[in-house]
Motif scaffolding. Structure first.
Motif, short mmCIF file in Angstrom:
data_model
loop_
_atom_site.label_atom_id
_atom_site.label_comp_id
_atom_site.label_asym_id
_atom_site.label_seq_id
_atom_site.Cartn_x
_atom_site.Cartn_y
_atom_site.Cartn_z
N LYS A 86 0.84 -1.21 0.00
CA LYS A 86 0.00 0.00 0.00
C LYS A 86 0.88 1.25 0.00
O LYS A 86 0.61 2.21 -0.73
CB LYS A 86 -0.92 -0.01 1.24
CG LYS A 86 -1.89 1.13 1.28
CD LYS A 86 -2.94 1.00 0.19
CE LYS A 86 -4.09 1.96 0.43
NZ LYS A 86 -5.20 1.72 -0.46
N GLU A 87 1.96 1.23 0.80
CA GLU A 87 2.85 2.39 0.87
C GLU A 87 3.53 2.65 -0.48
O GLU A 87 3.69 3.80 -0.89
CB GLU A 87 3.93 2.19 1.94
CG GLU A 87 3.39 2.18 3.35
CD GLU A 87 2.76 0.84 3.77
OE1 GLU A 87 3.03 -0.20 3.11
OE2 GLU A 87 1.97 0.85 4.72
N GLN A 129 -10.68 8.95 -3.41
CA GLN A 129 -10.51 9.74 -2.18
C GLN A 129 -9.05 9.74 -1.74
O GLN A 129 -8.52 10.78 -1.33
CB GLN A 129 -11.40 9.20 -1.04
CG GLN A 129 -11.27 10.00 0.24
CD GLN A 129 -11.61 11.47 0.08
OE1 GLN A 129 -12.65 11.81 -0.47
NE2 GLN A 129 -10.74 12.35 0.51
N GLU A 130 -8.39 8.59 -1.85
CA GLU A 130 -6.97 8.52 -1.49
C GLU A 130 -6.13 9.39 -2.43
O GLU A 130 -5.16 10.03 -1.99
CB GLU A 130 -6.49 7.07 -1.49
CG GLU A 130 -7.06 6.26 -0.34
CD GLU A 130 -6.74 4.79 -0.44
OE1 GLU A 130 -6.14 4.25 0.51
OE2 GLU A 130 -7.11 4.16 -1.47
N ALA A 159 2.76 11.42 -0.20
CA ALA A 159 3.07 10.19 0.51
C ALA A 159 4.58 10.10 0.67
O ALA A 159 5.35 10.70 -0.09
CB ALA A 159 2.57 8.98 -0.27
N VAL A 191 -6.38 1.68 -5.38
CA VAL A 191 -6.36 2.92 -4.59
C VAL A 191 -7.59 3.73 -4.99
O VAL A 191 -7.89 3.87 -6.18
CB VAL A 191 -5.06 3.70 -4.84
CG1 VAL A 191 -5.07 5.04 -4.12
CG2 VAL A 191 -3.84 2.88 -4.41
N THR A 192 -8.27 4.27 -4.01
CA THR A 192 -9.52 4.99 -4.27
C THR A 192 -9.28 6.42 -4.74
O THR A 192 -8.21 7.00 -4.52
CB THR A 192 -10.40 5.05 -3.01
OG1 THR A 192 -9.74 5.88 -2.03
CG2 THR A 192 -10.66 3.66 -2.45
N LEU A 215 0.90 4.22 -2.89
CA LEU A 215 0.68 5.64 -2.59
C LEU A 215 1.91 6.47 -2.98
O LEU A 215 1.76 7.59 -3.48
CB LEU A 215 0.35 5.82 -1.11
CG LEU A 215 -0.98 5.19 -0.66
CD1 LEU A 215 -1.17 5.36 0.85
CD2 LEU A 215 -2.16 5.75 -1.43
N SER A 230 1.77 9.39 -5.67
CA SER A 230 2.18 10.71 -5.21
C SER A 230 3.24 11.29 -6.16
O SER A 230 3.21 12.47 -6.50
CB SER A 230 2.72 10.61 -3.78
OG SER A 230 3.05 11.87 -3.29
N ASP A 244 -6.53 12.92 -1.38
CA ASP A 244 -5.71 13.16 -0.19
C ASP A 244 -4.24 13.34 -0.57
O ASP A 244 -3.54 14.19 -0.01
CB ASP A 244 -5.84 12.00 0.81
CG ASP A 244 -7.22 11.94 1.45
OD1 ASP A 244 -7.97 12.95 1.39
OD2 ASP A 244 -7.56 10.87 2.00
N LEU A 245 -3.77 12.55 -1.56
CA LEU A 245 -2.37 12.67 -2.00
C LEU A 245 -2.10 14.01 -2.69
O LEU A 245 -0.98 14.50 -2.67
CB LEU A 245 -2.00 11.53 -2.94
CG LEU A 245 -1.86 10.15 -2.32
CD1 LEU A 245 -1.65 9.10 -3.41
CD2 LEU A 245 -0.70 10.13 -1.32
#
Length: 133
Positions: free
Chosen positions: A4-5, A44-45, A54, A41-42, A8, A12, A48-49
């Motif tokens: 996941k990291e 919304q994510e 990230a 990954v959504t 992101l 990013s 946020d990025l």
């Protein structure tokens, strides 16, 4: 495949690259969302990025770095107007990824031979293979 990291982090990186020309275009956002959805990954994510980067994660193995470089080339060419700043930044990103400068330069030259500057994956792999043997 990716943690996941790592997902992101690479998204990013794509967002920051899209913003390099101080203009984050809707086409670029849509492309990043498509990549994100493929990675699980959504939207919304992604939103946020856009607000908060990230933490940078180095991708392993090299095939993942080449794939990410290819995504960045596609992103750069969405509007068909690669600026000198974008070219400079994509070369810098490729070098920081540990990719061979000759391969990076060849990809950036060869992309002009294809419709919409989209290098086929087999051709991309052949370019990188040529410079690593």
């Amino acid at each position: 495949m990716y943690s996941k990291e790592e997902k992101l982090s690479l998204l990013s990186e794509m967002i920051q690259f899209a913003k390099v020309d101080k203009e984050f275009k809707e086409q670029e956002y849509d492309f990043i969302v498509v990549v994100a959805l493929q990675l699980g990954v959504t939207r919304q994510e992604i939103d946020d990025l856009i607000k908060n980067r990230a933490e940078k994660k180095n991708l392993q193995p090299e095939s993942q770095r080449i794939l990410q470089f290819h995504r960045l080339v596609l992103l750069m060419n969405i509007d068909m107007q690669a600026s000198p700043t974008e070219i400079h930044n994509i070369k810098d990103i490729g070098l920081r990824m540990g990719l061979r400068p000759e391969a990076i330069d060849t990809v950036l030259m060869e992309m002009h031979k294809y419709p919409n500057k989209v290098i086929p994956p087999k051709t991309l792999i052949a370019i990188f293979t040529r410079f690593y043997n």
